[in-house]
Write an enzyme that holds these catalytic residues in place. Sequence first.
Site, PDB file in Angstrom:
ATOM      1  N   PRO A 294      -1.956  -5.388  -3.450  1.00  0.00           N
ATOM      2  CA  PRO A 294      -2.395  -4.337  -2.515  1.00  0.00           C
ATOM      3  C   PRO A 294      -1.334  -3.842  -1.531  1.00  0.00           C
ATOM      4  CG  PRO A 294      -3.382  -6.452  -1.928  1.00  0.00           C
ATOM      5  CD  PRO A 294      -2.639  -6.666  -3.202  1.00  0.00           C
ATOM      6  N   TYR A 386       4.276   6.265  -1.155  1.00  0.00           N
ATOM      7  CA  TYR A 386       3.155   5.807  -0.331  1.00  0.00           C
ATOM      8  C   TYR A 386       2.080   6.889  -0.201  1.00  0.00           C
ATOM      9  CZ  TYR A 386       0.748   2.993   3.149  1.00  0.00           C
ATOM     10  OH  TYR A 386      -0.195   2.238   3.808  1.00  0.00           O
TER      11      TYR A 386
END
Length: 394
Positions: A294, A386
């Site tokens: 994660p 991101y």
Amino acid sequence: MRTQVGIIGAGPAGLFLAHLLHRASIASVVLESRSREDVEGTIRAGVLEQWVVDLMGELGIDGRMKQAADFHTGITLQWNQTRLHLDMQDLTGGKRVTVYPQHEVLRDLIAGRLAQGGEIVFGVSDTAIHGIDGDAPEIRFRRGSGAAEESLHCDYVIGADGFHGPGRQAIPKSVRSEYQKVYPFGWLGILTNAPRSWHELIYSNQAEGFALLSTRSPEVQRLYIQCDPHDDIAAWSDARIWEELHARLDIPGWTLHEGPIFQKGIIPLRSFVCDPMQYGRLYLAGDAAHIVPPTGAKGLNLAVADVLILSRALEAAYQRNDSALLARYSAICLRRVWKGERFSWYMTTMLHRNPAETEFERRIHLADLDFVGSSRAAATALAENYVGLPFDPL
Ligand code: RFL
Ligand code: PHB
């Protein structure tokens, strides 16, 4: 029972797909083994890429999100007790990240789908996939254990059933290649009733190990610390958790706000890819086909990317009798998936302390962080990943 597309799993992949197919006038039924309360109550991801937020708007399910989400223009990286602010918006030409928890996304998807008259069968058991080799596949299931077996006949079966579901296992072993990396650390995640400590997410690599400061609302904060994946959560008292969080997040002049911890748990970290993601009339999507650690906040976003591609391919097959995109589904998805795998591995390796790492490797990771802080090109590469890479042309 008969429908056009039979979907196993009411996670982000299955539910986004049901919405996308509805938009394209294609019928679907979702079969989910857990109860609605369970699905809507499981705490998982927090970060949505910009295009996922935009897609929720297009699907008309962004009302609550617009009210409750937290929009961040950057993230903070921390090492050696110093912080680096990465201005994502500036580095990516205006893109932001949205912190809105996965279970809230699921609540919006479920309410929206039911309001359209869509069918989601919760609490099914004994889900079994048949006939994907031919042109009349079916999914057998029971509405709860002990109920009579039923069949959902469909044109296509979608395995959106997560990492442990039956979907992937239905692809013969001789056809399937699996690529895996298991990390020697896990994440201990907590929810706490505390005020926000910082205006954006902090990813910190300290000598003690990794920590992540995230948020859920002005009153509820989400924090993670690197731990042994085999640790017993009972060994982690609240006092020990706060002590480790302070050690990994505090910097001179700034200290983390504490509050009562009302949820805690440990997850292992793994990278995994199944190739191909399709066999006969079965198509895998999301965690059923791939897992990322994660640290890059990519899992949910990759799951939605798969079904966006799948919905376009099914639309071409149904509406234009053109199955060329369906034939390339796996290859198109895997190209994006491997970039998500690479980025998640990079963030994980750079930000954690591997118990077996040498002092040489530790210094390489710190140099990696320093490079992000001193090169606009390196910072831009991190930021582009991101906020979410653009889609490859179909
Ligand atoms: P899911 O969410 O696992 O949903 C699969 C569903 O299928 C059901 N199912 C079955 N149904 C019928 N019959 C069966 N036999 C079945 N077997 C299983 C399950 O009950 C379930 O409801 O998979 P999906 O849809 O592919 O979605 C994937 C995401 O949930 C996952 O990638 C993310 O949560 C990962 N993740 C994160 N992703 C992000 O993009 N950003 C993040 O910030 C982020 N943070 C995280 C995360 C995952 C975490 N955990 C707990 C693994 C943080 C954490 C802590
Ligand atoms: C979260 O808020 O749960 C979260 C945020 C960023 C991550 C992973 C999880 O990279």
